[in-house]
Design a protein around this motif. Structure first.
Motif, PDB file in Angstrom:
ATOM      1  N   ARG A  95      50.709  60.585  10.650  1.00 38.94           N
ATOM      2  CA  ARG A  95      51.536  60.405  11.836  1.00 38.94           C
ATOM      3  C   ARG A  95      51.382  61.545  12.832  1.00 38.94           C
ATOM      4  NH1 ARG A  95      56.329  58.417   8.195  1.00 38.94           N
ATOM      5  NH2 ARG A  95      56.327  56.216   8.723  1.00 38.94           N
ATOM      6  N   LEU A 123      58.717  54.465  14.888  1.00 38.42           N
ATOM      7  CA  LEU A 123      58.005  54.525  13.599  1.00 38.42           C
ATOM      8  C   LEU A 123      57.643  55.962  13.223  1.00 38.42           C
ATOM      9  CD1 LEU A 123      55.617  51.496  14.223  1.00 38.42           C
ATOM     10  CD2 LEU A 123      57.610  51.542  12.694  1.00 38.42           C
ATOM     11  N   ARG A 124      58.138  56.895  13.999  1.00 39.89           N
ATOM     12  CA  ARG A 124      57.967  58.331  13.740  1.00 39.89           C
ATOM     13  C   ARG A 124      56.519  58.824  13.828  1.00 39.89           C
ATOM     14  NH1 ARG A 124      62.824  60.278  13.205  1.00 39.89           N
ATOM     15  NH2 ARG A 124      64.442  58.920  12.392  1.00 39.89           N
ATOM     16  N   LEU A 144      60.949  59.683  24.780  1.00 42.70           N
ATOM     17  CA  LEU A 144      62.286  60.129  25.175  1.00 42.70           C
ATOM     18  C   LEU A 144      63.292  58.985  25.076  1.00 42.70           C
ATOM     19  CD1 LEU A 144      61.591  62.370  28.307  1.00 42.70           C
ATOM     20  CD2 LEU A 144      62.185  63.091  25.997  1.00 42.70           C
ATOM     21  N   GLU A 165      64.312  58.262  21.483  1.00 41.42           N
ATOM     22  CA  GLU A 165      65.313  59.209  20.970  1.00 41.42           C
ATOM     23  C   GLU A 165      66.729  58.799  21.386  1.00 41.42           C
ATOM     24  OE1 GLU A 165      64.451  63.124  22.365  1.00 41.42           O
ATOM     25  OE2 GLU A 165      62.910  63.430  20.864  1.00 41.42           O
ATOM     26  N   ARG A 166      66.845  58.398  22.638  1.00 44.61           N
ATOM     27  CA  ARG A 166      68.163  58.029  23.155  1.00 44.61           C
ATOM     28  C   ARG A 166      68.640  56.705  22.594  1.00 44.61           C
ATOM     29  NH1 ARG A 166      68.063  62.316  23.879  1.00 44.61           N
ATOM     30  NH2 ARG A 166      69.622  61.900  22.328  1.00 44.61           N
ATOM     31  N   TYR A 206      67.619  59.793  35.499  1.00 40.97           N
ATOM     32  CA  TYR A 206      67.766  60.532  34.244  1.00 40.97           C
ATOM     33  C   TYR A 206      67.139  61.922  34.369  1.00 40.97           C
ATOM     34  CZ  TYR A 206      63.183  58.760  33.974  1.00 40.97           C
ATOM     35  OH  TYR A 206      61.918  58.446  34.309  1.00 40.97           O
ATOM     36  N   PRO A 243      71.479  63.927  35.357  1.00 37.98           N
ATOM     37  CA  PRO A 243      72.007  64.645  34.194  1.00 37.98           C
ATOM     38  C   PRO A 243      72.270  66.128  34.485  1.00 37.98           C
ATOM     39  CG  PRO A 243      70.200  63.235  33.516  1.00 37.98           C
ATOM     40  CD  PRO A 243      70.260  63.172  35.011  1.00 37.98           C
ATOM     41  N   PRO A 277      77.271  63.817  27.650  1.00 40.92           N
ATOM     42  CA  PRO A 277      75.864  63.428  27.818  1.00 40.92           C
ATOM     43  C   PRO A 277      75.481  62.327  26.842  1.00 40.92           C
ATOM     44  CG  PRO A 277      76.077  65.814  27.534  1.00 40.92           C
ATOM     45  CD  PRO A 277      77.414  65.227  27.265  1.00 40.92           C
ATOM     46  N   GLY A 278      76.164  62.276  25.704  1.00 43.14           N
ATOM     47  CA  GLY A 278      75.887  61.236  24.718  1.00 43.14           C
ATOM     48  C   GLY A 278      76.091  59.845  25.303  1.00 43.14           C
ATOM     49  N   LEU A 311      68.874  56.364  30.150  1.00 42.64           N
ATOM     50  CA  LEU A 311      67.510  56.521  29.653  1.00 42.64           C
ATOM     51  C   LEU A 311      67.227  55.620  28.456  1.00 42.64           C
ATOM     52  CD1 LEU A 311      64.818  57.917  29.682  1.00 42.64           C
ATOM     53  CD2 LEU A 311      65.845  59.911  28.618  1.00 42.64           C
ATOM     54  N   HIS A 363      69.125  66.888  20.932  1.00 39.30           N
ATOM     55  CA  HIS A 363      68.225  66.620  22.052  1.00 39.30           C
ATOM     56  C   HIS A 363      68.989  66.344  23.337  1.00 39.30           C
ATOM     57  CE1 HIS A 363      64.812  66.532  19.433  1.00 39.30           C
ATOM     58  NE2 HIS A 363      65.495  65.776  18.618  1.00 39.30           N
ATOM     59  N   LEU A 364      70.304  66.303  23.216  1.00 43.69           N
ATOM     60  CA  LEU A 364      71.110  65.792  24.297  1.00 43.69           C
ATOM     61  C   LEU A 364      70.907  66.546  25.594  1.00 43.69           C
ATOM     62  CD1 LEU A 364      72.529  63.392  23.685  1.00 43.69           C
ATOM     63  CD2 LEU A 364      74.595  64.641  23.210  1.00 43.69           C
ATOM     64  N   LEU A 365      70.710  67.836  25.488  1.00 46.14           N
ATOM     65  CA  LEU A 365      70.631  68.621  26.713  1.00 46.14           C
ATOM     66  C   LEU A 365      69.200  68.973  27.072  1.00 46.14           C
ATOM     67  CD1 LEU A 365      73.578  70.849  25.637  1.00 46.14           C
ATOM     68  CD2 LEU A 365      73.649  68.872  27.137  1.00 46.14           C
ATOM     69  N   LEU A 417      66.791  67.258  28.122  1.00 47.69           N
ATOM     70  CA  LEU A 417      66.299  66.657  29.366  1.00 47.69           C
ATOM     71  C   LEU A 417      66.355  67.649  30.519  1.00 47.69           C
ATOM     72  CD1 LEU A 417      67.565  63.080  30.114  1.00 47.69           C
ATOM     73  CD2 LEU A 417      65.259  63.864  29.679  1.00 47.69           C
ATOM     74  N   ASN A 418      67.363  68.490  30.483  1.00 49.41           N
ATOM     75  CA  ASN A 418      67.502  69.469  31.559  1.00 49.41           C
ATOM     76  C   ASN A 418      66.653  70.715  31.345  1.00 49.41           C
ATOM     77  OD1 ASN A 418      69.337  67.795  32.841  1.00 49.41           O
ATOM     78  ND2 ASN A 418      71.046  68.615  31.659  1.00 49.41           N
TER      79      ASN A 418
END
Ligand SMILES: Nc1ncnc2c1ncn2[C@@H]1O[C@H](COP(=O)(O)O)[C@@H](O)[C@H]1O
Ligand SMILES: Nc1ncnc2c1ncn2[C@@H]1O[C@H](COP(=O)(O)O)[C@@H](O)[C@H]1O
Ligand SMILES: Nc1ncnc2c1ncn2[C@@H]1O[C@H](COP(=O)(O)O)[C@@H](O)[C@H]1O
Ligand code: NA
Ligand code: NA
Ligand code: NA
Lengths: 316, 99, 316, 99, 99, 316
Positions: free
Chosen positions: A166, C27-28, C213, C216-217, C269, C273, C285-286, C293, D47-49, D51-52
């Motif tokens: 990976r 899938l990492r 990205l 992840e979100r 995004y 932010p 931010p969560g 995003l 990872h939340l922050l 992005l900035n």
């Protein structure tokens, strides 16, 4: 093959960039790329190779690819074993170190692959589209086989394999193949200026950096010993010949045979060092990096590639 | 501002162990950490490991017990296998309950 | 619009790169661009968009641009209010969080803009040159309106606005517009290989990173709740429709209308932010990053863009 | 070389506050500082922050009074709003008049 | 884990002196060091030296004598000519024979 | 030369990018390139210039290059002396500071060189292939001469010279020349998309960053004093005229003469600041960087280049 082919290869911009940069580094000139550029170029090259391969697959289909894929897997088993046996018998190298080095010869060098593809393209020699897929297969199998040879209780085997499969280089290669294959040739036209047009130039820049890296390793050859130095030329010659024979046997084109020979002959210096470091921490990097990057890589680039092409021409 | 005493553990390690080192830090009880990149020289040859990327410099403010547990873990799993160096220093923090 | 348009959009290299990368991340696989490349690509894309817009302005002049600029400012007020009201009423979200999220919907995503422009260009659909200017206007107005909704004594309002207006993304966009406008088309020819030729390829690379990205979100959607997930699709649909109606009403071309709809529908995004973090540090931010995003961006890219084009075709 | 005792304050903070944090350091009396970049984990999501941009790691060698003033400022204006962590340690410096 | 006391010397210096500073560290007896990059402000103007690249932050764990020798060397060859700042702190290390 | 030539120069994308970025920086807009891009662009530009020069050498040979090389070395001695004398006599500047500043005027600015080459190319004015070699010579000689003027016991003279000669900028330039010269024009075709196609666009990006850097230095002009400000315009005018006269005298083409004038007039702000910092640490960067980067560089770019071209046209 004659001397002209070697000179011709030597004067192609990528190989020339490598040699000039290697000499510059030995003379202590600062011809190092800015740090940030190295990972950018390597991701770009892998993605571009993948796209090219995927696009060729979209045209030709996967039907003929099974035999070559199996052959590649076979080479992934044979080449590290050849290396391991030679290193143990002729190189007088301990089990762990021999396995660590063998993993590098089992795996492949994506840059060497890239140079042979660029060379064939510049000569107009056709080759199969799925060779980029073989690159991905070979990158993994050889490492796994070689690490198995020496694993002990402390080896985090699964982790090492997972990280290779990976890892960035396989991911970019496969990512490119999938995108190229799904989009197909026509839709990819707008991205051609980046992924085709810039390809050789990017390769030149990358080899400027590789020259400096190889020069650093070359300095350690004395410490590593002359036996290893000789084997670092002998192993690629042997494995390259095996690769060429297999390629011809399964009916690959001349270009495809030359590529398979180069893949078999090449030694990894990106994926393998990281995997071996994790799985076999007691194997000495002073041996395996010096052999693969300091000797085999320059040898393949300057002498090996024209040789494997000549061999492929003779066999197909 | 009231402060309490904690230990700052700083670890410099070759790139390949970053992920597992962080997992081990957390397993030993660290509740936060920061990672930067450095290059350097020590007992291992200088450029030998650089192919795998720049070394990491991890720092984590923890209690004495956690610091001790981390050092023990380093001694057991890392010091003999990898290029890893670590040191402890005493620091003062506000909000002691967070560390 | 029919399914074919969505499939066609999905197979365009930028969108495909995004989807493949998003799946790879789930899938990492490690398909992340080297860190240094992300800011390089984003500055490049903004400058290139600006140059293109400025050059078009040099040809067509600013005379017709006033109505669209006013309309854009109007959309900058309406779209965050739509978002705010829906988030409060249907999403049951607190005042500060709702304002924080609304700021993202009031502002715009330059990448979504870039993809719609690339899509229109590849179809040969013309559009007004000043749309890049509208992007700059919308990027600011929506954030300001939404932050005003929730500011309290601790809000550093002026600072947040100042940082957005002079921030990197507006600066590169405007810088490009000014250079493109002053130099004009002919003088820009020598830079075309970089700013036109490489454009789509660079966008593909950028979307490889965006896929990772977004993945992840996407993982945080569960925590954010299904109400927010539904609104993160509903708000762009509503705002996109408003944008398309406004575009058609003020007489934009089909391409221009599709772009205005996309701008209205898209969620920021990058600029938002940072601005919201400074002006409304207590907004989570969560919630806002996950919505903009993790959901709206992929939705717009894959489904929204062909939809807004179809809408524009129906209305103009 | 004669040395004197000072405090080293190390602050790890999310990217968006860099500018104002430095302004505040100076306002509290710090006469120099260094800024590096780190990533990390703590009470806020990982990872939340990001992005900035990457977090900043600011360090400044200051007198005890200035260190105290900075900690107070952090407690008042930062700790509850932003992802900020800080610690103090005692250091020896030459040229004490410069810090 | 048994630990022993050592000194950690941290040096922040303008880019151009990196190479010779490292040579001097070794000459004074340091057996290892780590280098990161920082930007910052101090007595010298802020951006004036940035053209030559970001400043380096070098840290090295050494014995008391070596720390003293390094500080003396800095005072003699660097402090008056270059933008260089340094501080010492006391740290605990395992494997004391390596530092 | 008339005003039209200046306006024309000002509207060429590279110069325009510089001016827009300088103004943006003064207005505190954030038009800074991502950090990683600056060294990438500067290495790329130097390598590309070198390749171009080496390739031209391969065509034309070195036979005619000896007189110009000697002339360049002579200019490397004369130009810093001119600067030193003026700075001491009219500028009332101390010995060490005057030597530090003079080193910058003795050396050259590769970017200014690049802009004049791009300008000549866009006008179709031919120039000798070996000018890139002169750039390398001049970069070193001037620094060495000026530093000799002020060295004292503490000066690490040899070290400073060694670091300049083997430093990144000379290395990339020479590396490019060697590669270009050995490969020759035809073999370089596959790398043209990168090293020729992207050249002007990359220069534009680079000058965006240079504008911001110059703006920062421009702010220090007040502290540096008006005498220095005036000399930072007078010295390039004088040295540029000397360069043009020498170029015409040794029979260079119009393009070559304009380039030699520009080289003589330009002030270094990469190699020289580092070398001077090492060899003359007590010279104040607040003076030399402000003069070379804050005043001379913008002056040459906007006014000087069209002037030196006009001068060359008059003299050849
Ligand atoms: N005494 C030291 N002080 C600071 N960093 C060190 C020291 N020794 C080693 N290091 C760092 O730790 C890394 C690994 O060290 P080693 O295991 O000794 O090769 C080196 O590359 C340095 O970055
Ligand atoms: N115990 C700790 N030690 C070192 N760094 C920490 C620690 N806790 C948090 N950090 C850093 O401070 C940042 C913000 O922390 P937090 O506010 O807890 O999310 C994290 O991303 C880490 O980089
Ligand atoms: N008090 C301080 N604390 C931390 N770093 C400092 C301090 N003073 C100076 N520095 C760093 O050292 C560099 C050189 O300082 P100076 O010689 O004072 O200009 C600055 O650019 C900062 O990065
Ligand atoms: Na192999
Ligand atoms: Na919007
Ligand atoms: Na000059």
């Amino acid at each position: 093959m004659d001397g002209a082919a070697i000179v011709d290869n030597l004067l192609s911009p990528p190989v020339l960039a490598f040699v000039v940069s290697l000499l510059a580094a030995l003379l202590r000139f600062d011809l190092r790329l800015p740090e940030a550029l190295y990972p950018i170029l390597s991701s770009y090259l892998l993605l571009a190779i993948g796209l090219k391969g995927g696009r060729a697959l979209a045209d030709s289909g996967l039907a003929d690819a099974w035999a070559p894929l199996l052959a590649a897997a076979g080479l992934g088993v044979v080449t590290p074993l050849v290396a391991f046996v030679l290193l143990r018998a002729l190189g007088r190298i301990g089990r762990t170190d021999a396995a660590g080095i063998a993993a590098h010869y089992g795996s492949v060098s994506a840059v060497t692959f890239t140079v042979i593809v660029a060379t064939l393209d510049s000569r107009g020699t056709a080759h199969e589209g799925y060779m980029a897929g073989l690159l991905a297969v070979l990158e993994v199998v050889g490492i796994v086989v070689a690490i198995s040879l020496a694993r002990d209780s402390s080896t985090r085997f699964g982790r090492a394999v997972g990280e290779v499969v990976r890892g960035r280089s396989i991911s970019f290669l496969l990512g490119g193949i999938v995108i190229g294959w799904m989009a197909g040739g026509e839709r990819l036209a707008p991205v051609d200026p980046v992924f085709t047009g810039l390809f050789t130039g990017a390769l030149v820049l990358f080899l400027v950096e590789m020259g400096a890296l190889a020069a650093e390793r070359l300095r350690d050859v004395r410490t590593a010993g002359w036996r290893l130095a000789v084997l670092a030329v002998a192993i690629p010659l042997l494995n390259g010949t095996v690769g060429a024979l297999v390629g011809a046997a399964i009916g690959l084109s001349t270009g495809g045979t030359a590529i398979l020979a180069t893949l078999a002959a090449s030694a990894s210096y990106i994926a393998a060092p990281a995997a071996v470091r994790i799985a076999l921490p007691k194997a000495s990097p002073g041996l395996y990096v010096t052999a693969s990057l300091g000797i085999t890589f320059p040898f393949n680039l300057v002498v090996g590639i024209p040789l494997y092409i000549a061999l492929a021409e003779a066999l197909t | 501002m009231n402060t309490v005493t904690r230990q700052l553990i700083t670890i410099v390690a070759e790139a390949v162990v970053e992920r597992r080192l962080i997992d081990d830090l957390k397993a030993c009880g660290a509740r936060g950490y920061s990672v930067g990149h450095v290059s350097g020289e020590g007992a291992t040859g200088r450029h030998l490991l650089a192919l795998n990327g720049p070394s990491v410099r991890i720092e984590s403010v923890v209690t004495d017990e956690v610091a001790q547990a981390i050092l023990d873990r380093l001694a057991r799993d890392y010091f003999e296998r990898f290029a890893v160096v670590a040191w402890l220093s005493t620091v003062q923090v506000a909000r002691g309950d967070r560390f």
